[in-house]
Design an enzyme around this catalytic site. Structure first.
Site, PDB file in Angstrom:
ATOM      1  N   CYS A   1      -7.237  -1.198   1.358  1.00 50.52           N
ATOM      2  CA  CYS A   1      -6.211  -1.707   2.255  1.00 50.52           C
ATOM      3  C   CYS A   1      -6.859  -1.896   3.623  1.00 50.52           C
ATOM      4  CB  CYS A   1      -5.054  -0.717   2.332  1.00 50.52           C
ATOM      5  SG  CYS A   1      -3.815  -1.114   3.588  1.00 50.52           S
TER       6      CYS A   1
ATOM      7  N   CYS B   1       0.841  -1.192   0.000  1.00 53.03           N
ATOM      8  CA  CYS B   1       0.000   0.000   0.000  1.00 53.03           C
ATOM      9  C   CYS B   1       0.882   1.250   0.000  1.00 53.03           C
ATOM     10  CB  CYS B   1      -0.904  -0.018   1.233  1.00 53.03           C
ATOM     11  SG  CYS B   1      -1.946   1.458   1.387  1.00 53.03           S
TER      12      CYS B   1
ATOM     13  N   CYS C   1       0.268   3.235   3.557  1.00 51.09           N
ATOM     14  CA  CYS C   1       0.776   2.807   4.868  1.00 51.09           C
ATOM     15  C   CYS C   1       1.895   1.768   4.804  1.00 51.09           C
ATOM     16  CB  CYS C   1      -0.364   2.288   5.736  1.00 51.09           C
ATOM     17  SG  CYS C   1      -1.075   0.728   5.151  1.00 51.09           S
TER      18      CYS C   1
ATOM     19  N   CYS D   1      -5.172   0.649   6.421  1.00 54.34           N
ATOM     20  CA  CYS D   1      -5.405   2.098   6.452  1.00 54.34           C
ATOM     21  C   CYS D   1      -6.692   2.540   5.777  1.00 54.34           C
ATOM     22  CB  CYS D   1      -4.213   2.846   5.840  1.00 54.34           C
ATOM     23  SG  CYS D   1      -4.078   2.721   4.043  1.00 54.34           S
TER      24      CYS D   1
ATOM     25  N   CYS E   1      -8.428  -5.294  -9.956  1.00 50.20           N
ATOM     26  CA  CYS E   1      -8.027  -4.193 -10.830  1.00 50.20           C
ATOM     27  C   CYS E   1      -7.602  -3.035  -9.930  1.00 50.20           C
ATOM     28  CB  CYS E   1      -9.220  -3.823 -11.704  1.00 50.20           C
ATOM     29  SG  CYS E   1      -8.886  -2.580 -12.930  1.00 50.20           S
TER      30      CYS E   1
END
Length: 132
Positions: free
Chosen positions: A96, A48, A51, A99, A121
């Site tokens: 995510c 991510c 984070c 976060c 995607c």
């Protein structure tokens, strides 16, 4: 990393670029074919961009031709799914788990020869690649 979910808009703006903020925090979408990871290959992990949580292994990435990086599975527990009824349709948004950052959408039953029959995607700007 649960403290990441409690960051204020100002705190997120301070650590993300304007385009990362638009996509990760405001659920935007980058233009197809413009992201740096669409045609990217290499062994490692996609994390991510908000984070740093590992989200996808490179072994689950495949070329779908959709214009965004595509994965057939996430690292267990790293990605959460939510119903998205925007744009006059129902889709499955992926975020995510750590976060809450918007990653993209997951689609099922498109006929890709993958073990899960899914296509995650994902916006390239939502990711950072960490080589193994």
């Amino acid at each position: 990393m649960s403290e990441s979910k409690s960051k204020s808009e100002t705190e997120w703006r301070a650590v993300l670029s304007p385009e990362q903020f638009r996509i990760l925090r405001q659920k935007g979408t980058e233009a197809p074919g413009t992201g740096k990871y669409d045609n990217h290959s290499g062994e490692g992990v996609y994390a991510c961009a908000g984070c740093g949580t590992p989200l996808y292994k490179s072994t689950t990435k495949f070329k779908s031709g959709c214009g965004w990086p595509a994965f057939f599975d996430a690292i267990p527990g790293a990605v959460s799914r939510h119903e998205d009824r925007s744009m006059f349709m129902t889709r499955t948004e992926i975020t995510c788990t750590a976060c809450g950052g918007h990653l993209g959408h997951v689609f099922k039953g498109e006929g890709f020869p993958t073990p899960t029959d899914e296509r995650h995607c994902v916006n390239s700007i939502s990711l950072n690649f960490k080589e193994e």
